[in-house]
Write a protein that holds these residues in place. Sequence first.
Motif, short mmCIF file in Angstrom:
data_model
loop_
_atom_site.label_atom_id
_atom_site.label_comp_id
_atom_site.label_asym_id
_atom_site.label_seq_id
_atom_site.Cartn_x
_atom_site.Cartn_y
_atom_site.Cartn_z
N ILE A 7 0.84 -1.20 0.00
CA ILE A 7 0.00 0.00 0.00
C ILE A 7 0.88 1.26 0.00
O ILE A 7 1.82 1.38 0.80
CB ILE A 7 -0.91 0.03 1.25
CG1 ILE A 7 -1.93 -1.11 1.22
CG2 ILE A 7 -1.59 1.40 1.40
CD1 ILE A 7 -3.11 -0.91 0.30
N GLN A 8 0.55 2.18 -0.90
CA GLN A 8 1.16 3.51 -0.90
C GLN A 8 0.02 4.52 -0.80
O GLN A 8 -1.06 4.31 -1.36
CB GLN A 8 1.92 3.82 -2.22
CG GLN A 8 2.64 2.65 -2.86
CD GLN A 8 3.90 2.25 -2.13
OE1 GLN A 8 4.49 3.06 -1.43
NE2 GLN A 8 4.30 0.99 -2.25
N THR A 19 4.15 11.63 1.20
CA THR A 19 3.86 10.20 1.17
C THR A 19 3.54 9.76 2.59
O THR A 19 4.41 9.71 3.45
CB THR A 19 5.05 9.40 0.59
OG1 THR A 19 5.33 9.92 -0.70
CG2 THR A 19 4.69 7.94 0.46
N ALA A 20 2.25 9.49 2.84
CA ALA A 20 1.81 9.15 4.19
C ALA A 20 2.02 7.67 4.48
O ALA A 20 2.25 7.29 5.63
CB ALA A 20 0.35 9.53 4.37
N LEU A 21 1.92 6.82 3.44
CA LEU A 21 2.15 5.38 3.61
C LEU A 21 3.07 4.87 2.51
O LEU A 21 2.86 5.20 1.33
CB LEU A 21 0.83 4.60 3.57
CG LEU A 21 -0.20 4.88 4.67
CD1 LEU A 21 -1.47 4.07 4.43
CD2 LEU A 21 0.36 4.59 6.07
N CYS A 42 3.49 10.19 11.27
CA CYS A 42 4.16 9.03 10.66
C CYS A 42 3.21 8.19 9.81
O CYS A 42 3.65 7.27 9.12
CB CYS A 42 4.81 8.16 11.73
SG CYS A 42 3.64 7.25 12.74
N GLY A 43 1.90 8.48 9.86
CA GLY A 43 0.96 7.76 9.00
C GLY A 43 -0.02 6.86 9.73
O GLY A 43 -0.78 6.14 9.09
N ASP A 214 7.82 7.62 9.32
CA ASP A 214 7.85 8.15 7.95
C ASP A 214 7.06 7.28 6.97
O ASP A 214 7.52 7.02 5.85
CB ASP A 214 9.30 8.28 7.46
CG ASP A 214 10.12 9.21 8.36
OD1 ASP A 214 9.51 10.08 9.01
OD2 ASP A 214 11.36 9.06 8.41
N GLY A 215 5.88 6.84 7.38
CA GLY A 215 5.00 6.12 6.46
C GLY A 215 5.27 4.64 6.33
O GLY A 215 4.58 3.95 5.59
N ARG A 216 6.29 4.15 7.03
CA ARG A 216 6.62 2.72 6.95
C ARG A 216 6.39 2.02 8.28
O ARG A 216 6.50 2.65 9.33
CB ARG A 216 8.10 2.51 6.61
CG ARG A 216 8.53 3.02 5.29
CD ARG A 216 10.03 2.76 5.12
NE ARG A 216 10.58 3.59 4.07
CZ ARG A 216 10.52 3.29 2.78
NH1 ARG A 216 9.96 2.16 2.39
NH2 ARG A 216 11.01 4.11 1.88
#
Length: 225
Positions: A7-8, A19-21, A42-43, A214-216
């Motif tokens: 998922i992005q 970029t949230a994810l 961080c998402g 950071d989205g991860r």
Amino acid sequence: MIRLEQIQRRYVSDEVETTALRDIDLAVSAGEFLAVMGPSGCGKSTLLNTLGTVDRPTSGRYLFGDQDLAAMGEKALARFRGAMLGFVFQSFNLIDELTIEENVALGLAYRANGGDRRTRVSQAMDKVGIAHRARHFPHQLSGGQQQRAAIARAIVGDPKLILADEPTGNLDTANGEQVMNILQALNEEGATIVMVTHSPSHADMARRRIDMLDGRIVASAMRAI
Ligand code: ADP
Ligand code: ADP
């Protein structure tokens, strides 16, 4: 039960891209209690909103049982949400003009009527210890009681997945613990829960914890039993 695959989620506003994810791969089994932690931005909310189908990924797959939700239209998704998901928010989100039992009944939407409806609403209120407040309005209740009412609304339709976004974020320590004990009891009865929290001790009450940055997803750990 649930799989997120690659998922992005990118947001573009004023030509600035966020970029949230990124590269999110996540499986949630039936009966799990998963806590999501990480610093602000961080998402976490985007991940929860993605699971809740109120936010659509830019790319990737979201499988729920044998359904591919990415391929589903808005109307079907709204039906899916009503039947399968229960939401609990930091700010309770009860409707001030409705009594507690009327608020809880909202979780059933148009499912069940008459006596069945009343039975389910009173069972849900009993489960969270709020039945004695059925005829009160939200402003007459403490924050902890309001959040318990919101949990009753989330579970009254017997959802497959409960999504809780910082459910103890607006509560003092004692009320926060009470809400966590309720979530843990619901999980022990079989409910599947994904909860965002900033509280390490509340995250420790879940069976698994993931950490985001950071989205991860940067770490995943099971609770030692
Ligand atoms: P939290 O850290 O508690 O998740 P935030 O203030 O980061 O709270 O975000 C709350 C909600 O506001 C998010 O779910 C998101 O949808 C929205 N949001 C956050 N950042 C932005 C932004 N830069 N632009 C528009 N909406 C945003
Ligand atoms: P968290 O819940 O961990 O605080 P969010 O999921 O709210 O994080 O936000 C992740 C990132 O995406 C942040 O940089 C936030 O500003 C951005 N973001 C979230 N929602 C939106 C939105 N609707 N529009 C633009 N940016 C957003």
